[in-house]
Each structure stands twice: as C-alpha cells, then as structure tokens.
Scaffold this motif. Structure first.
Motif, PDB file in Angstrom:
ATOM      1  N   SER A  56     -83.517  42.623  -3.136  1.00 30.93           N
ATOM      2  CA  SER A  56     -82.975  43.971  -3.364  1.00 30.93           C
ATOM      3  C   SER A  56     -81.550  44.010  -2.804  1.00 30.93           C
ATOM      4  O   SER A  56     -81.145  43.100  -2.066  1.00 30.93           O
TER       5      SER A  56
ATOM      6  N   MET B  88     -80.608  46.052  -0.534  1.00 34.81           N
ATOM      7  CA  MET B  88     -80.759  46.182   0.917  1.00 34.81           C
ATOM      8  C   MET B  88     -81.044  44.830   1.565  1.00 34.81           C
ATOM      9  O   MET B  88     -80.632  44.592   2.700  1.00 34.81           O
TER      10      MET B  88
ATOM     11  N   ILE C 172     -77.648  43.332   1.979  1.00 36.51           N
ATOM     12  CA  ILE C 172     -76.876  44.040   3.005  1.00 36.51           C
ATOM     13  C   ILE C 172     -77.420  43.696   4.398  1.00 36.51           C
ATOM     14  O   ILE C 172     -76.667  43.384   5.326  1.00 36.51           O
TER      15      ILE C 172
ATOM     16  N   TYR D 179     -73.608  54.146   0.992  1.00 41.31           N
ATOM     17  CA  TYR D 179     -74.966  54.390   0.511  1.00 41.31           C
ATOM     18  C   TYR D 179     -75.870  54.737   1.708  1.00 41.31           C
ATOM     19  O   TYR D 179     -75.777  54.110   2.770  1.00 41.31           O
TER      20      TYR D 179
ATOM     21  N   GLU E 173     -67.558  50.555   0.486  1.00 42.09           N
ATOM     22  CA  GLU E 173     -67.891  50.719  -0.934  1.00 42.09           C
ATOM     23  C   GLU E 173     -66.708  51.380  -1.634  1.00 42.09           C
ATOM     24  O   GLU E 173     -66.124  52.305  -1.072  1.00 42.09           O
TER      25      GLU E 173
ATOM     26  N   ASN F  59     -70.866  55.637  -2.808  1.00 41.19           N
ATOM     27  CA  ASN F  59     -72.073  56.367  -3.181  1.00 41.19           C
ATOM     28  C   ASN F  59     -72.360  57.430  -2.126  1.00 41.19           C
ATOM     29  O   ASN F  59     -72.515  57.082  -0.963  1.00 41.19           O
TER      30      ASN F  59
ATOM     31  N   THR G   5     -71.519  47.727  -6.228  1.00 39.27           N
ATOM     32  CA  THR G   5     -72.624  48.175  -7.088  1.00 39.27           C
ATOM     33  C   THR G   5     -72.169  49.182  -8.146  1.00 39.27           C
ATOM     34  O   THR G   5     -72.557  49.095  -9.308  1.00 39.27           O
TER      35      THR G   5
ATOM     36  N   THR H 287     -80.310  45.869  -8.831  1.00 42.06           N
ATOM     37  CA  THR H 287     -81.229  46.880  -9.354  1.00 42.06           C
ATOM     38  C   THR H 287     -80.520  47.806 -10.345  1.00 42.06           C
ATOM     39  O   THR H 287     -81.152  48.387 -11.220  1.00 42.06           O
ATOM     40  N   LYS H 288     -79.211  47.962 -10.165  1.00 43.28           N
ATOM     41  CA  LYS H 288     -78.461  48.989 -10.887  1.00 43.28           C
ATOM     42  C   LYS H 288     -77.847  48.404 -12.163  1.00 43.28           C
ATOM     43  O   LYS H 288     -78.563  48.009 -13.043  1.00 43.28           O
TER      44      LYS H 288
ATOM     45  N   LEU I 225     -85.937  45.326  -9.005  1.00 44.03           N
ATOM     46  CA  LEU I 225     -85.097  45.386  -7.814  1.00 44.03           C
ATOM     47  C   LEU I 225     -84.472  44.006  -7.609  1.00 44.03           C
ATOM     48  O   LEU I 225     -85.136  42.991  -7.858  1.00 44.03           O
ATOM     49  N   GLY I 226     -83.238  43.974  -7.179  1.00 42.70           N
ATOM     50  CA  GLY I 226     -82.578  42.699  -6.904  1.00 42.70           C
ATOM     51  C   GLY I 226     -81.291  42.930  -6.158  1.00 42.70           C
ATOM     52  O   GLY I 226     -80.768  44.053  -6.103  1.00 42.70           O
TER      53      GLY I 226
END
Ligand SMILES: Cc1ncc(COP(=O)(O)O)c(C=O)c1O
Length: 400
Positions: A89, A91, A94, A115, A162, A166, A193, A215-216, A225-226
């Motif tokens: 994911s 996360m 991160i 985020y 970012e 977000n 992202t 994921t996005k 999810l990735g």
C-alpha cells in the motif's frame, strides 16, 4: 529486456504501454503472474551463485517476485529513477521510508499539508519511537523559503512533502525546494500520488525519492491497494533489503499485474481526469454558494504559475470550500452520479468531507493547521461524461 528502438524517441505514453517488457520466456503480450511464495534451486552451487549475487534469481517473494519486479522496473522507467521497490500500500511505502530516516537519529521535516494517514503515522509511530519532527508550512514560505532554509541548516534526515497536497491542493515549488535540500544535504521525498508520473516527475526537478499510493491513479480502477518508492539505486536497495523486506508490507503479484495493466492507460486517463476536473473547477468557482475552489489549474490558485511550470496537466483532484460543514454535507447528499467515499483516482467520481471522514480523528485546531475547515469538500473527478458531472454538481448546488 526493454522495448527495442531508440530510447530518446519514446514518449511517456509509449513507456507506459510497453513499460519494462520481458519477464516471460514465451514473449506473451501480457506478463505472467508468478503466484508463488518461494523458488527452488537445481543445486547448492546455484544457491551459492544466486545468494552470492553472481547470478540473477529469486529466493522468496517477500523480498522479490518477477511480476512485482516488472512493476518496479516500469515505475523506475516512468519516474526517471534508477530503481524502485513496491509495497502492499502507499502507507507501506511511506512507513518504510520514514522508519529508514528515523534510524539516522536526526530531525525529520514534513510539509504541514499531508495525507491524513501520513500525519497519523508521524504522531502515532514516529514520535512515540523518539523521532524529532518539525513541520514546514509552505503557505507561509512565500517564494523566499527562509524558514525552510533555517530548518535545513539545522540538519535533517529528510524532508517529506506532497504537491499537489491531499486534500487542500497546495503546490510546492519542487525545483526551488530540491535545490535548497541539496545545498544542505537533506534528502527530499515527494508523494506524487495526486499527479502521477504522467503529469509530474519530481526526480526531474531534483527530488531524491518519489512515493506513490498505487491504489490511486496508477492502478486506476479502485480495485486494489499498492505502493511504491522510486529513487537512486543505493537508497532503494537499502529500503528493499531492510524496511521493505522486514516490515513485510510486500505487494502481491496479482496486484502488481493489475497495476501494470492500469499503467497502460495512465497517460490517457490523466488527460481525461484533468479535462473534467478543470470544467468542474471553473463551474464551481462561478457559483454563489461556493466560497472558494482549490484547483491548481485555476489562475487564481496561489500555486498556479508553479504548477504550470512543473506539471503537464492539473489532474483530477479539487477541493471546494463552502460556508459551513452543514452546507458541505448538504451539497454532498445532493449528488447522484458523484458518490460519497474516501480514496481517489478511480473511473467513478468520488466526494469526501475531510472533517467527517478522512480527518475525523483530528481536533478542529489540528485540522485548521492543515488548512482544513469544516466547509471543505474534496472531489476526485472521474471519467464520466463531463456534461453529466457538471449537471450533477449544478443540481446539488441548488439544494443550498
Ligand atoms: C497522497 C496520499 N499518499 C498516500 C496515501 C496512502 O496510500 P494507501 O491508501 O495506498 O496506503 C494516500 C491514500 O489516500 C494518499 O492520498
């Protein structure tokens, strides 16, 4: 094996469609999915050669897998980095990066506009583990970046930001910040992202590491999810050998395959998302109940000029400020095509109210410091007909 033909002539769309081809000995058009947890060896001599690094090979899928490897090599190609490592994911990526920074024992610098999950990780993991954390408010920096420079001069394990952020769509000048980071020897990591490499390549502007929630937009279909980190070979190999492998947030081969499929249409999708978001941003900015629209494509956005310099398109994300939380929620309840839900980057448009959803767990003060008022609504503009999206928004606005 990369695609044949002169590399310098290939555009992003071509790279995205063909990526890094060649894991299949039968030259299948679509890569095989290696659904295996482990790999066997014909002899102990081969074991020695593979584990000794003299021969390429796979040992165990938590560390590496051919389908996942193809995704990693494709991401390195698309972001213009030497190497990349995949995660289960965003996360996961991160967490791995920030824990690797924590080990350095120096302060960690973050943009204030991040985020919610990243902020949560900082508060619930990094700080209890002993990290010294400092937040930089890029809105207050103006173009001089003096406060950032003061922080960098003190020394830091890294700066994480970012752009666009977000959920407030803040824009940071990547070239200016990367150049300062380089002066003070502080690695710069950018969560890309919102833009995806189709619209923005932070490494080309001097960043050291790029992070994605795959994921996005990379996956692009809301079905997985990735995550992934891209950067210099040495940095990424270190992440792979320790944090990626030992935390175990490894991408499944099935999801790597789905993301590779999504990436083939990434460039086209990002253009279509941008066209629709731009139309909605303009429409919303002309409507009376709306206080403000946050979209870098609007000339009145404070980061518009920088975004025009560093992005190829303005993307599918926007945020709308209403006068109150009640107005924001009434607007959302009035939408019929655009559905209420967190996440973003899918074909279907989604809308979320940060104060009630993604940022519900934070106090009003913390939300304000992140630039999130109760009247803020975030929209992930999908791929539906532009007329239908505009009609949906107009109808919802009449309820206010
Ligand atoms: C900008 C950004 N970074 C990282 C993440 C985390 O990604 P994931 O949900 O894949 O863990 C998200 C999720 O919404 C995000 O929006």
């Amino acid at each position: 094996m990369a695609m044949e033909g002169p590399e310098e002539q290939r555009g992003f769309e071509t790279e995205a469609v063909h990526g890094e081809e060649g894991i299949d000995p039968y030259r299948a058009l679509t890569p095989p999915i290696y659904m295996t947890s482990t790999y066997t060896f014909p002899s102990m001599e081969t074991v020695d050669r593979v584990l000794g690094g003299e021969e390429e090979g796979y040992v165990y899928s938590r560390a590496s897998n051919p389908t996942v490897r193809q995704f990693e090599r494709t991401m390195a190609l698309l972001e213009g980095g030497e190497e990349s490592v995949a995660f289960s994911s965003g996360m996961g990526a991160i967490a791995a990066l920030l824990l690797s920074w924590l080990k350095k024992g120096t302060p960690l610098l973050f943009s204030r506009h991040l985020y919610s999950g990243t902020r949560h990780f900082i508060e619930s993991m990094l700080i209890p583990l002993g990290a010294t954390v400092r937040f930089v408010d890029f809105r207050e920096q103006g173009s001089s970046y003096t406060r950032l420079e003061e922080e960098l001069r003190e020394g830091a394990a890294g700066l994480f930001l970012e752009t666009p952020s977000n959920p407030t769509l803040d824009i940071v000048d990547l070239a200016a910040v990367a150049s300062l980071c380089r002066t003070y020897g502080v690695p710069l990591a950018v969560d890309n992202t919102f833009a995806s490499p189709a619209l923005q390549k932070p490494l080309e502007h001097g960043a050291d590491i790029v992070i994605h929630s795959a994921t996005k937009y990379l996956g692009g279909h809301g079905d997985l999810l990735g995550g992934v980190a891209v950067g210099a070979r040495e940095t990424i190999q270190a992440l792979r050998a320790t944090e990626a492998s030992l935390l175990g947030a490894t991408l499944s081969p099935m999801n790597a395959w789905l993301i590779l499929r999504g990436i083939k249409t990434l460039a086209l999708r990002m253009v279509a998302h941008s066209v629709r978001a731009s139309a909605l941003a303009r429409l919303l900015s002309e409507k009376a109940p709306v206080v403000r629209v946050h979209y870098p494509g609007l000339p009145e956005h404070p980061g518009h000029e920088i975004a025009c310099r560093q992005m190829k398109g303005m993307g599918g994300m926007l945020a709308v400020q209403f006068a109150s939380g009640k107005a924001a929620r009434t607007f959302m309840d009035g939408l019929r095509i655009i559905r209420i839900g967190v996440s973003l980057g899918d074909p279907g448009s989604l809308v979320e109210h940060p104060s009630s959803m993604s940022h519900r767990g934070w106090s009003t003060e913390v939300r304000r410091a992140m630039g999130i008022e109760d009247g803020l609504v975030r929209m992930s503009v999908g791929l539906e007909s532009p007329d239908d999206l505009c009609g949906d928004v107009e109808a919802a606005l009449t309820r206010l």
